[in-house]
Structure formats: C-alpha cells, structure tokens
Write a protein that holds these residues in place. Structure first.
Motif, PDB file in Angstrom:
ATOM      1  N   PHE A  91       0.830  -1.203   0.000  1.00  8.20           N
ATOM      2  CA  PHE A  91       0.000   0.000   0.000  1.00  8.20           C
ATOM      3  C   PHE A  91       0.861   1.248   0.000  1.00  8.20           C
ATOM      4  O   PHE A  91       2.038   1.226   0.360  1.00  8.20           O
ATOM      5  CB  PHE A  91      -0.958   0.030   1.198  1.00  8.20           C
ATOM      6  CG  PHE A  91      -0.265   0.092   2.543  1.00  8.20           C
ATOM      7  CD1 PHE A  91      -0.022  -1.059   3.275  1.00  8.20           C
ATOM      8  CD2 PHE A  91       0.147   1.317   3.081  1.00  8.20           C
ATOM      9  CE1 PHE A  91       0.621  -1.010   4.507  1.00  8.20           C
ATOM     10  CE2 PHE A  91       0.803   1.376   4.316  1.00  8.20           C
ATOM     11  CZ  PHE A  91       1.039   0.208   5.030  1.00  8.20           C
ATOM     12  N   LEU A 147      -2.083   7.806   1.358  1.00  5.08           N
ATOM     13  CA  LEU A 147      -2.616   8.965   0.638  1.00  5.08           C
ATOM     14  C   LEU A 147      -2.658  10.176   1.565  1.00  5.08           C
ATOM     15  O   LEU A 147      -2.250  11.263   1.205  1.00  5.08           O
ATOM     16  CB  LEU A 147      -4.018   8.646   0.094  1.00  5.08           C
ATOM     17  CG  LEU A 147      -4.063   7.505  -0.926  1.00  5.08           C
ATOM     18  CD1 LEU A 147      -5.491   7.139  -1.273  1.00  5.08           C
ATOM     19  CD2 LEU A 147      -3.281   7.864  -2.197  1.00  5.08           C
ATOM     20  N   ASP A 148      -3.145   9.955   2.806  1.00  4.93           N
ATOM     21  CA  ASP A 148      -3.077  11.005   3.821  1.00  4.93           C
ATOM     22  C   ASP A 148      -1.669  11.044   4.389  1.00  4.93           C
ATOM     23  O   ASP A 148      -0.916  10.065   4.302  1.00  4.93           O
ATOM     24  CB  ASP A 148      -4.073  10.721   4.949  1.00  4.93           C
ATOM     25  CG  ASP A 148      -5.513  11.003   4.531  1.00  4.93           C
ATOM     26  OD1 ASP A 148      -6.422  10.417   5.139  1.00  4.93           O
ATOM     27  OD2 ASP A 148      -5.709  11.823   3.601  1.00  4.93           O
ATOM     28  N   SER A 200     -11.624  -1.233   6.268  1.00  8.92           N
ATOM     29  CA  SER A 200     -12.359  -0.934   5.048  1.00  8.92           C
ATOM     30  C   SER A 200     -13.788  -0.625   5.475  1.00  8.92           C
ATOM     31  O   SER A 200     -14.467  -1.480   6.038  1.00  8.92           O
ATOM     32  CB  SER A 200     -12.329  -2.135   4.108  1.00  8.92           C
ATOM     33  OG  SER A 200     -13.155  -1.899   2.984  1.00  8.92           O
ATOM     34  N   GLY A 202      -5.464  -0.700  -6.291  1.00  8.74           N
ATOM     35  CA  GLY A 202      -6.530   0.266  -6.521  1.00  8.74           C
ATOM     36  C   GLY A 202      -7.544   0.298  -5.391  1.00  8.74           C
ATOM     37  O   GLY A 202      -8.298   1.274  -5.261  1.00  8.74           O
ATOM     38  N   THR A 203      -7.559  -0.732  -4.556  1.00 12.10           N
ATOM     39  CA  THR A 203      -8.522  -0.770  -3.449  1.00 12.10           C
ATOM     40  C   THR A 203      -8.167   0.283  -2.418  1.00 12.10           C
ATOM     41  O   THR A 203      -7.028   0.352  -1.958  1.00 12.10           O
ATOM     42  CB  THR A 203      -8.512  -2.153  -2.768  1.00 12.10           C
ATOM     43  OG1 THR A 203      -8.703  -3.162  -3.757  1.00 12.10           O
ATOM     44  CG2 THR A 203      -9.618  -2.260  -1.725  1.00 12.10           C
ATOM     45  N   ARG A 204      -9.149   1.095  -2.025  1.00 19.07           N
ATOM     46  CA  ARG A 204      -8.914   2.098  -0.993  1.00 19.07           C
ATOM     47  C   ARG A 204      -9.104   1.475   0.384  1.00 19.07           C
ATOM     48  O   ARG A 204     -10.043   0.721   0.606  1.00 19.07           O
ATOM     49  CB  ARG A 204      -9.929   3.241  -1.139  1.00 19.07           C
ATOM     50  CG  ARG A 204      -9.708   4.096  -2.354  1.00 19.07           C
ATOM     51  CD  ARG A 204      -8.420   4.886  -2.224  1.00 19.07           C
ATOM     52  NE  ARG A 204      -8.311   5.895  -3.258  1.00 19.07           N
ATOM     53  CZ  ARG A 204      -8.579   7.174  -3.051  1.00 19.07           C
ATOM     54  NH1 ARG A 204      -8.973   7.602  -1.872  1.00 19.07           N
ATOM     55  NH2 ARG A 204      -8.474   8.028  -4.040  1.00 19.07           N
ATOM     56  N   ILE A 205      -8.175   1.795   1.279  1.00 24.56           N
ATOM     57  CA  ILE A 205      -8.268   1.290   2.659  1.00 24.56           C
ATOM     58  C   ILE A 205      -8.005   2.444   3.620  1.00 24.56           C
ATOM     59  O   ILE A 205      -7.599   3.535   3.203  1.00 24.56           O
ATOM     60  CB  ILE A 205      -7.235   0.165   2.918  1.00 24.56           C
ATOM     61  CG1 ILE A 205      -5.811   0.643   2.579  1.00 24.56           C
ATOM     62  CG2 ILE A 205      -7.584  -1.086   2.126  1.00 24.56           C
ATOM     63  CD1 ILE A 205      -4.714  -0.350   2.967  1.00 24.56           C
ATOM     64  N   MET A 206      -8.250   2.179   4.891  1.00 32.54           N
ATOM     65  CA  MET A 206      -7.907   3.144   5.938  1.00 32.54           C
ATOM     66  C   MET A 206      -6.936   2.458   6.874  1.00 32.54           C
ATOM     67  O   MET A 206      -7.086   1.268   7.160  1.00 32.54           O
ATOM     68  CB  MET A 206      -9.157   3.546   6.737  1.00 32.54           C
ATOM     69  CG  MET A 206     -10.315   4.047   5.912  1.00 32.54           C
ATOM     70  SD  MET A 206      -9.986   5.624   5.147  1.00 32.54           S
ATOM     71  CE  MET A 206     -10.174   6.709   6.544  1.00 32.54           C
ATOM     72  N   GLN A 218      -6.125   7.616   5.041  1.00 28.69           N
ATOM     73  CA  GLN A 218      -6.427   6.951   3.773  1.00 28.69           C
ATOM     74  C   GLN A 218      -5.165   6.393   3.137  1.00 28.69           C
ATOM     75  O   GLN A 218      -4.110   7.025   3.179  1.00 28.69           O
ATOM     76  CB  GLN A 218      -7.043   7.949   2.804  1.00 28.69           C
ATOM     77  CG  GLN A 218      -8.414   8.429   3.216  1.00 28.69           C
ATOM     78  CD  GLN A 218      -9.009   9.318   2.159  1.00 28.69           C
ATOM     79  OE1 GLN A 218      -9.558   8.834   1.170  1.00 28.69           O
ATOM     80  NE2 GLN A 218      -8.868  10.614   2.330  1.00 28.69           N
ATOM     81  N   ALA A 219      -5.323   5.207   2.523  1.00 30.66           N
ATOM     82  CA  ALA A 219      -4.224   4.579   1.797  1.00 30.66           C
ATOM     83  C   ALA A 219      -4.831   3.819   0.623  1.00 30.66           C
ATOM     84  O   ALA A 219      -6.052   3.668   0.533  1.00 30.66           O
ATOM     85  CB  ALA A 219      -3.440   3.637   2.710  1.00 30.66           C
ATOM     86  N   VAL A 220      -3.972   3.335  -0.271  1.00 30.51           N
ATOM     87  CA  VAL A 220      -4.460   2.583  -1.427  1.00 30.51           C
ATOM     88  C   VAL A 220      -3.541   1.390  -1.668  1.00 30.51           C
ATOM     89  O   VAL A 220      -2.314   1.494  -1.517  1.00 30.51           O
ATOM     90  CB  VAL A 220      -4.559   3.488  -2.681  1.00 30.51           C
ATOM     91  CG1 VAL A 220      -3.185   4.017  -3.101  1.00 30.51           C
ATOM     92  CG2 VAL A 220      -5.192   2.747  -3.847  1.00 30.51           C
TER      93      VAL A 220
END
Lengths: 130, 368
Positions: B290, B293-294, B306, B340-344, B353-355
C-alpha cells in the motif's frame, strides 16, 4: 553540535521555547534531532488545541522511530510550521531556526520559571553523556 | 551477553549506532538511514551480515534431506546454483525462509536468518535423525563471515579483490573457489536483499575485518559506504522482500505471504499437507502493498480498515527514501487485496487513507 541559543528556554525532553510576551515558538534541540537522525515526518496538532505542560503537542518521526514533542508549558496552539510538511529535514538542518514546529499562546506564565536556561541545559546535556 | 560479529570494533570506529538484533550487537546506521539507503541505490553499500547462519549438509542423502524440509523442488538445482524457499512446520506455518546453495553432488549450504538459526538447525537435525537420511548437518555460522555488497558499482568494486570473473555469475548463481578473495577461499553469489545488483560473499570469519576494510578502501573512489540494518530494512521493503517476524512466522502459510511460488507443486515435503489443505479451504488473508494517501507513516501492527470494519494489519511500513512516499505491506482479506482498493489505516487515534498498489514498489531499471 550546534550551540544552544542563549535566548531560548529548554526542557529535560529536549524541547526549546522562544518566549515572546504571552506567546511562544517551540521546537526540538540540536541534541534531539541528532539522536533521532533523519526526520521524515512531523505530525502537527490542530490550531486551537490545548495541551497541559508535559503532554504531547506534536509527533516527530524518523525512519525508525516515533517521538512525542511535549509542551514545555501549558499552551494553546496558534500556528504550525507548514514548511515541515514538504521539508521535514529542516528540523535536522536548522533545529533552532527554520525547523521550528509550533506557535503557542502561553496559558500559565508561572511555569516559565521552571524551564532551564541555556547554561542549565548545557550542563544537563553534559551529564547525559556517559 | 550479546553476540558480536568480527566487525564490532570496526563499526565503533566508524561511529555506528549499535542495537540488538536477534541477540547480536549490530549497526543500525553509521551516518543516517536515508543517506545509506540512497548511496546503495546510486553507488554501493557494504553490509555486515555475519550474524546470519550457514549450515552445511553433506552426504549421499543430503539431497533427500533438503527435498524433505525445503519447500522448493531442487531436482534441477545445479552445482553453482542457489534457490530461495521456506521450511514449514506441521501446521503449515513457516519456520524460516532460507536459501540453499548446491556446492557439490552431495554437498549443500543453507543460509538462514540470524534470529531463527538455532531453531532451523535443530529442525534440520531432527528430520535427518527421524527419517534416517545418510548425511551430516553442521552449523558453520560461527566460522563463516558474510558480507553483502550491493549497488550499481558492486561488481566493479568486488572484482578488485576477486581472482575469478564476476561478470560470468548470473543472478542466483554462485562460484566457489579456493584462494579467490585476497587469497582466501570464498563462495560468492549474485544475490541480495536490496533489489539492486550485487553479491553475497562468504569466507573465513577471522578474516572479516581485513576484507571489510579492503572493500571500503578499494571502493572509495566508486562511492562505497558501510550500510546498517536500518537501511537494509528500507531497501528490502521497497523491493517488497519478506522479513521473517514481519511478513512471515510460524502461523503464516506460504500462500498468504507471496511465497506460493517457492512451494513445489509436485513434491512431498514437511508440512505440505497442511499448507495445501489451508489453501484449498480458502486462505483468510493475503499480503498486499500500500501507499499512504493522507499524511502519516503506517508501521508494524497498525490496523487496516475498510468502511469501518477491521480487515487486516500492517506487517512493515516506512518512509520510502527512493519513492519519497510512505509505503508498507499488510495482511488484508483476500478480496480487498487488489491494486486500486482504498483502505484506511489506523495511525495513533486517526484513520488515514491509503491505497493498495502493485508490487514491488521499486524495481531496478534493466541496464542495456
């Protein structure tokens, strides 16, 4: 190692504070940045957050470690150094200048007298080395 | 009392910060992790890896013993070739990941992790005895030095000390020769743990300071630097290599942690039944990479979410010096492990947020 500026006050946890009337600017000392080595991330508090003396004000991270920056005196956050978002290494390069972290309003003026002067902090550091 | 490699005094002379690693006093950095990491990718890093274990398996049934405890099928492993694989326990979990070097028809060297060396050796001996394989199993770790030399300039620098032609050694092949490394017997493989070109060098323990200092001297003009375990970790993470104790342990199935490819499909081996039984029933987690993103760094143990539901945990995470992003590996429910799956990710009291991204994070460009 850089000289600890005489116009700042210091804590046992290696924070410094520059006192400007009722306000202050806080950072970590050269000794602290040297121990942490390459700082890669600084987490800021929200503006408006209040922290009691000794409580965590910000987080500073190196590759390997996560450390708290503790409030030298009870304070309310009034600003943060946004430049550290893209350049966290400023804390290593210029810990007393461009590497400042948080601006605060001092909530308890009496606590200022309990901070260390430059001479006291220098002495404290010399006792750290064994 | 911690164990020390023959280079302990050299590390102190270089001003290294020493930490405990698996019972050994090891350098975590000399200057700082970012510099050592970047120097390895741009020039050359030299690593003290004497703490890892080397075990010699020799005899008419050494091959059979290895085929029994090693997940990989080594039927086609030639002399001068090496292979990566795992050893599994009866529950289908991983005892250790290791490499096997074929030194001869009846002689092999297993290279194992420092923190699991004693456990690994005991497991090999136990299997040799129980199955009655005609071979010896000898732990030669404490008389075998290991140095890793990694980076674009590694071959050029190492060649100055080596009497045979390193360019002839292909990836995951090695050469063993007497009097080849400044007069010493050596085993040198083109392999490593950084994602760069480079070598793993094995020779006599007592000679280590001499070889270490010669490499630093001969490589100075080409930019060689000593590199500690801190940068070793950030380098391997960018290359998405597993670390025992983080991505794998005694409760991890090889198919969960991107080691399905080291599991021989056609051969029987210790733990095989449970490994495949769990796979057939459906594994509950998969290892994925991963990117944050934040703003924030995810570290080992931080929970992955998720839509408010906990779905996994971070195994390794860090700032990536090469990519200048915060990256990591995590176990996650298999249907959420696609890029591509968004996760926290829960970092202290916040959900960041992460991907999920494709692995590896970093791949060395092929040189023309």
């Amino acid at each position: 190692m850089a000289e600890n500026p005489a116009n700042l006050k210091y804590t046992k946890d290696h924070e410094w504070i520059r006192i400007e009337g009722n306000n202050g600017t806080i950072g970590i000392t050269d000794f602290a940045q040297h121990s942490l080595t390459d700082i890669v991330f600084v987490e800021f508090p929200e503006v408006g957050k209040k922290a009691e003396r000794g409580k965590s004000l910000a987080i500073v991270e190196s590759v390997k470690s996560v450390s708290d920056v503790f409030a030298p005196v009870s304070s309310e956050v009034t600003g943060v150094n946004k430049e550290l978002e893209s350049k966290p290494q400023l804390v290593n390069e210029d810990p007393f200048g461009k590497g400042w972290m948080v601006k605060i309003k001092i909530l308890d003026q009496k606590q200022l007298s309990e901070l260390m002067s430059k001479e006291q902090y220098d002495h404290y550091l010399s006792e750290q080395k064994h | 009392m911690s164990l020390r490699t023959p280079l302990f005094e050299e590390h102190k002379k270089l001003g290294a910060t020493i930490v405990d690693f698996g019972g050994w006093d090891m350098p975590v950095y000399y200057t700082n992790i970012l510099e050592e990491h970047n120097s390895t990718r741009s020039a050359c890093g030299l690593f003290d890896i004497c703490h890892m274990g080397e075990i010699i398996l020799e005899g008419p049934q050494a091959f059979d013993l290895i085929q029994w405890f090693f997940s990989r099928d080594i039927s086609d492993l030639k002399i001068g070739q090496m292979a990566l694989g795992v050893m599994c326990n009866p529950s289908g979990g991983i005892i250790d990941d290791l490499t096997i070097y074929r030194l001869g028809e009846e002689k092999f060297m297993a290279v194992v992790n420092a923190s699991t060396r004693e456990k690994d050796f005991a497991w090999m001996q136990k299997n040799q005895e129980e199955k009655g394989f005609d071979c010896s199993v000898e732990d030669i770790s404490m008389r075998t030095a290991k140095l890793d030399i990694q980076g674009p300039a590694a071959e050029k620098i190492l060649q100055k000390l080596v009497s045979f032609d390193l360019s002839k050694i292909g990836f995951y092949y090695f050469h063993e020769q007497g009097k080849s490394l400044l007069g010493l017997n050596s085993i040198i493989s083109r392999s490593g743990y950084t994602g760069e070109d480079g070598f793993e060098v094995y020779f006599d323990w007592d000679e280590c300071p001499r070889i270490w200092n010669s490499l630093l001297k001969e490589g100075r003009a080409d930019g060689i630097v000593p590199v500690g375990l801190g940068a070793r970790d950030t380098l391997r993470l960018e290359a998405a290599y597993n670390l025992y104790g983080s991505e794998l342990d005694e409760q991890t199935n090889p198919f969960e942690c991107r080691y399905g490819w080291v599991v021989g499909k056609e051969k029987d081996f210790a733990g095989r039944i449970e490994v495949f039984s769990q796979k057939e029933k459906g594994l509950k987690r998969a290892l994925a990479g991963f990117e944050m993103l934040d703003r924030g760094i995810a570290r080992h143990g931080y929970r992955v979410f998720s839509v408010d539901r906990p779905v996994g945990a971070v195994t390794s995470g860090s700032f990536s010096p090469t990519l200048k992003k915060n990256i990591g590996l995590c176990f996650i429910e298999p249907n959420l492990s696609q890029p591509g799956t968004r996760i926290m990710i829960e970092v202290r009291d916040k959900q960041l947020q992460a991907v999920i991204v494709k692995l590896p994070f970093y791949k060395r460009e092929n040189k023309g």
